[in-house]
Write a protein that holds these residues in place. Structure first.
Motif, PDB file in Angstrom:
ATOM      1  N   ALA A  34      17.765  -1.322  -4.631  1.00  0.00           N
ATOM      2  CA  ALA A  34      16.441  -0.911  -4.222  1.00  0.00           C
ATOM      3  C   ALA A  34      16.514  -0.024  -3.230  1.00  0.00           C
ATOM      4  O   ALA A  34      17.728   0.066  -2.582  1.00  0.00           O
ATOM      5  N   SER A  35      15.442   0.645  -2.909  1.00  0.00           N
ATOM      6  CA  SER A  35      15.539   1.764  -1.943  1.00  0.00           C
ATOM      7  C   SER A  35      15.137   1.119  -0.693  1.00  0.00           C
ATOM      8  O   SER A  35      14.298   0.082  -0.760  1.00  0.00           O
ATOM      9  N   ALA A  39      17.714   4.599   3.109  1.00  0.00           N
ATOM     10  CA  ALA A  39      18.427   5.363   2.214  1.00  0.00           C
ATOM     11  C   ALA A  39      17.334   5.169   0.856  1.00  0.00           C
ATOM     12  O   ALA A  39      16.886   4.046   0.487  1.00  0.00           O
ATOM     13  N   TYR A  40      17.295   6.132   0.342  1.00  0.00           N
ATOM     14  CA  TYR A  40      16.349   6.511  -0.950  1.00  0.00           C
ATOM     15  C   TYR A  40      17.322   6.261  -2.053  1.00  0.00           C
ATOM     16  O   TYR A  40      18.669   6.829  -2.484  1.00  0.00           O
ATOM     17  N   ARG A  49      15.180   1.505 -16.406  1.00  0.00           N
ATOM     18  CA  ARG A  49      14.316   0.461 -15.740  1.00  0.00           C
ATOM     19  C   ARG A  49      12.847   0.685 -15.842  1.00  0.00           C
ATOM     20  O   ARG A  49      12.058  -0.169 -15.638  1.00  0.00           O
ATOM     21  N   ILE A  50      12.298   1.970 -16.065  1.00  0.00           N
ATOM     22  CA  ILE A  50      10.855   2.177 -16.331  1.00  0.00           C
ATOM     23  C   ILE A  50      10.487   1.853 -17.907  1.00  0.00           C
ATOM     24  O   ILE A  50       9.280   1.679 -17.887  1.00  0.00           O
ATOM     25  N   LYS A  51      11.318   2.498 -18.719  1.00  0.00           N
ATOM     26  CA  LYS A  51      10.689   2.221 -20.153  1.00  0.00           C
ATOM     27  C   LYS A  51      11.604   1.536 -21.143  1.00  0.00           C
ATOM     28  O   LYS A  51      10.759   0.570 -21.801  1.00  0.00           O
TER      29      LYS A  51
END
Length: 74
Positions: A34-35, A39-40, A49-51
């Motif tokens: 995770a961000s 830190a990004y 993770r999205i689709k």
């Protein structure tokens, strides 16, 4: 006890277990670093993770619904 008294047969339970395993795999695909404020992490917007992971979870839930609706052969 007579087998006709049960709502599910062995195949229904197997399909439920497979569906639950697919849902768990989908949630594992969603997991990752995770961000934080300092830190990004660009991986939070990855295709996996999205689709991919939500589609895998959806397929798992649909297969579980089918397993519940499926009528055992008499």
């Amino acid at each position: 006890m007579d087998k006709r008294n049960f709502a599910f047969d062995k195949t229904n339970f197997i399909l439920l277990a497979i569906g639950m395993a697919v849902v768990i795999v989908g949630f594992l695909l969603m997991a990752g670093p995770a961000s934080t404020d300092t830190a990004y992490e660009p991986d939070i917007f990855s295709v996996r993770r999205i689709k991919v992971a939500p589609v895998v979870c959806l397929l798992g839930f649909v297969s579980m619904i089918y397993a519940v609706i499926r009528k055992p052969k008499s």
